[in-house]
Design a protein around this motif. Structure first.
Motif, mmCIF file in Angstrom:
data_model
loop_
_atom_site.group_PDB
_atom_site.id
_atom_site.type_symbol
_atom_site.label_atom_id
_atom_site.label_comp_id
_atom_site.label_asym_id
_atom_site.label_seq_id
_atom_site.Cartn_x
_atom_site.Cartn_y
_atom_site.Cartn_z
ATOM 1 N N ALA A 69 -91.894 23.440 -33.057
ATOM 2 C CA ALA A 69 -91.306 23.900 -31.795
ATOM 3 C C ALA A 69 -89.792 24.029 -31.907
ATOM 4 O O ALA A 69 -89.194 24.956 -31.344
ATOM 5 C CB ALA A 69 -91.674 22.938 -30.666
ATOM 6 N N LEU A 70 -89.173 23.123 -32.644
ATOM 7 C CA LEU A 70 -87.721 23.129 -32.784
ATOM 8 C C LEU A 70 -87.230 24.419 -33.421
ATOM 9 O O LEU A 70 -86.270 25.040 -32.940
ATOM 10 C CB LEU A 70 -87.275 21.929 -33.611
ATOM 11 C CG LEU A 70 -85.771 21.793 -33.842
ATOM 12 C CD1 LEU A 70 -85.051 21.535 -32.530
ATOM 13 C CD2 LEU A 70 -85.486 20.675 -34.843
ATOM 14 N N VAL A 71 -87.885 24.849 -34.504
ATOM 15 C CA VAL A 71 -87.397 26.037 -35.214
ATOM 16 C C VAL A 71 -87.980 27.325 -34.651
ATOM 17 O O VAL A 71 -87.313 28.365 -34.652
ATOM 18 C CB VAL A 71 -87.686 25.938 -36.733
ATOM 19 C CG1 VAL A 71 -86.946 24.753 -37.330
ATOM 20 C CG2 VAL A 71 -89.176 25.843 -37.023
ATOM 21 N N PHE A 72 -89.212 27.283 -34.146
ATOM 22 C CA PHE A 72 -89.833 28.529 -33.694
ATOM 23 C C PHE A 72 -89.186 29.055 -32.433
ATOM 24 O O PHE A 72 -89.228 30.269 -32.163
ATOM 25 C CB PHE A 72 -91.336 28.326 -33.469
ATOM 26 C CG PHE A 72 -92.104 29.616 -33.464
ATOM 27 C CD1 PHE A 72 -92.499 30.204 -34.654
ATOM 28 C CD2 PHE A 72 -92.420 30.253 -32.276
ATOM 29 C CE1 PHE A 72 -93.180 31.408 -34.663
ATOM 30 C CE2 PHE A 72 -93.108 31.449 -32.279
ATOM 31 C CZ PHE A 72 -93.490 32.030 -33.478
ATOM 32 N N ALA A 73 -88.576 28.167 -31.645
ATOM 33 C CA ALA A 73 -87.911 28.611 -30.415
ATOM 34 C C ALA A 73 -86.780 29.589 -30.703
ATOM 35 O O ALA A 73 -86.353 30.340 -29.826
ATOM 36 C CB ALA A 73 -87.373 27.395 -29.653
ATOM 37 N N MET A 74 -86.275 29.597 -31.950
ATOM 38 C CA MET A 74 -85.171 30.495 -32.303
ATOM 39 C C MET A 74 -85.638 31.882 -32.727
ATOM 40 O O MET A 74 -84.829 32.814 -32.824
ATOM 41 C CB MET A 74 -84.350 29.880 -33.446
ATOM 42 C CG MET A 74 -83.625 28.603 -33.091
ATOM 43 S SD MET A 74 -82.522 28.035 -34.415
ATOM 44 C CE MET A 74 -83.692 27.301 -35.567
ATOM 45 N N VAL A 78 -83.948 22.124 -27.219
ATOM 46 C CA VAL A 78 -82.897 22.029 -28.235
ATOM 47 C C VAL A 78 -82.824 23.269 -29.112
ATOM 48 O O VAL A 78 -81.753 23.664 -29.565
ATOM 49 C CB VAL A 78 -83.115 20.770 -29.113
ATOM 50 C CG1 VAL A 78 -82.068 20.687 -30.216
ATOM 51 C CG2 VAL A 78 -83.085 19.525 -28.258
ATOM 52 N N GLY A 79 -83.969 23.923 -29.365
ATOM 53 C CA GLY A 79 -84.036 25.019 -30.318
ATOM 54 C C GLY A 79 -83.068 26.163 -30.059
ATOM 55 O O GLY A 79 -82.244 26.498 -30.933
#
Length: 443
Positions: A39-44, A167-168
């Motif tokens: 979720a942290l990286v895919f949000a970008m 946060v992403g």
């Protein structure tokens, strides 16, 4: 622990109840960690791939197309990854999706360095494989769960998306500054996406032991009599009234949420709303999506998915009314509408997924889950593309009214035509190992 052949039940002494609970807690803990990284990286991915495409082509249309291809990649990979999990277990299916997504993100970085828009599109499709893996992860925590704890297992996992969603997006700016002068513009965040998805895939391979799906087969929870066939599995799954009902609600609430949420920032920006206030409204919406997860899962187990399906559609209909009445730039009304939209999504998406999992006992459970993911992502991709067209023609209020009609129509159908299926009548015609608890199959 060893296995005789890929995808066959592992041969070892079956765990007792206490050992099985420990294994299930380990599976849930593993997937919480993996999904937090995902979720942290895919949000970008969505916003950044649009910026890369627009910088490369100078076209807003081409930028939107690149972003849509991530969703299309999710559709493309959903059934193959489900089939792979059916044959070789969850570790194989989920890790393959994340690692393929990492490769796709790396291709996006390379495409910017060589200014190749076609290569960018191929990379965007590859990134979509990670989206499919993220969808499938919610089912991995149910393979070893008792039928009266399926909802709680899914609900707990939903919390892993909160940190990443919050946060992403802000993290992308800091990562871009770190890559300035070393990588092409806007590609540093995608390099971080590639690394993060690779880490998520490796974490699945390392921590998801024993494989919950293969262990479930060893315990007789999912009998596999023959090699799975995608077409046959889909047909058999959709023959079940309960599975059809669960999929219909999941598809509707997810597509409505995507359409109305994606167009809300534009509706707000046409008024006096600032970028900060728009971000706050979207943050409230995101929180309302994921925070209720454990409560929704608990209620699904205690009272059954059916009341939650009805409630979710009612709340979504209220959300559509509020959004249709909200003037341009009115952050309070739009915020209230999006909060209701998120809460309705949480109830319908989780309860519908619980219903699909509970009803699809036997060898076709994994493929039924894959069918749900395929249809959800297909509808979401089409809904995202059509939302802009409808909003341009009818306005945001027209888009909200259109979804109100769809949601109410499904609500009326579910209330008036509640399926009544005997517990033994499952998707593949076999009796479940244990009767689902309160899944609404009784009239």
């Amino acid at each position: 622990m060893t296995s005789q052949a890929a995808g066959t039940p592992v041969q070892h002494p079956l765990p007792d109840d206490a050992a099985l609970r420990r294994i299930q807690r380990r599976v849930v803990g593993s997937m919480l960690l993996v999904q937090a990284v995902f979720a942290l990286v895919f949000a970008m991915t969505g916003p950044i791939v649009s910026l890369i495409a627009e910088d490369m082509t100078g076209s807003t249309r081409e930028a939107g197309f690149a972003q849509a291809l991530i969703l299309c990649g999710g559709v493309l990979f959903s059934l193959p990854l489900a089939a792979l999990s059916t044959k070789r277990g969850r570790r194989a299916g989920i890790s393959t999706g994340y690692l393929t997504g990492a490769g796709g993100a790396a291709l996006v970085v390379v495409s910017a360095s060589v200014a190749s828009y076609p290569l960018l599109l191929v990379g965007a499709v590859g990134v979509g494989a990670a989206l499919s893996a993220g969808f499938q992860a919610r089912f991995a925590v149910t393979d070893l769960a008792d039928n009266d704890r399926i909802g709680r297992s899914m609900g707990i996992l939903s919390w892993s998306s909160i940190a990443g969603s919050v946060v992403g997006p802000p993290l992308a700016g800091g990562v871009e500054q770190l890559g300035a002068g070393r990588l092409a513009e806007f590609t540093a965040p995608f390099a971080a996406v590639a690394v993060g998805l690779a880490v998520a895939g490796l974490l699945v391979l390392v921590t998801l032991r024993p494989d919950p799906l293969l262990l479930a087969r060893s315990m007789g929870r999912e009998q596999v009599r023959e090699r799975p066939n995608t077409r046959v599995a889909l047909t058999a799954s959709l023959r079940s009234p309960l599975i059809r009902q669960g999929i219909a609600v999941v598809v509707t609430v997810h597509t409505a949420m995507i359409a109305l949420m994606n167009m809300a920032p534009i509706h707000l920006s046409h008024g006096a709303a600032t970028l900060t206030s728009i971000g706050l409204v979207i943050g409230v919406h995101t929180a309302s999506m994921y925070l209720p997860g454990p409560l929704v899962g608990y209620l699904s187990d205690r009272i059954g998915p059916y009341p939650l399906l009805v409630t979710s559609l009612g709340v979504m209909a209220m959300a559509a009314v509020v959004l249709a009445m909200s003037p341009e730039g009115h952050t309070v009304l739009v915020g209230l509408g999006l909060a209701l939209l998120g809460a309705g999504w949480s109830a319908g998406y989780l309860a519908g997924s619980v219903l699909v999992t509970s009803a699809a006992q036997g060898q076709l459970r994994t493929m039924a889950q894959g069918a749900a993911d395929f249809l959800v992502q297909l509808a979401a991709a089409l809904g995202a593309l059509l939302a802009g067209v409808i909003a341009a023609a009818l306005g945001y209020d027209g888009l909200a009214i259109a979804w109100f009609v769809v949601i109410v129509a499904l609500l009326i159908r579910i209330v008036t035509r509640r399926p009544a299926v005997p517990p033994a009548e499952t998707a593949d015609g076999t009796a479940p190992a244990k009767e689902p608890s309160g899944h609404g199959s009784r009239a």
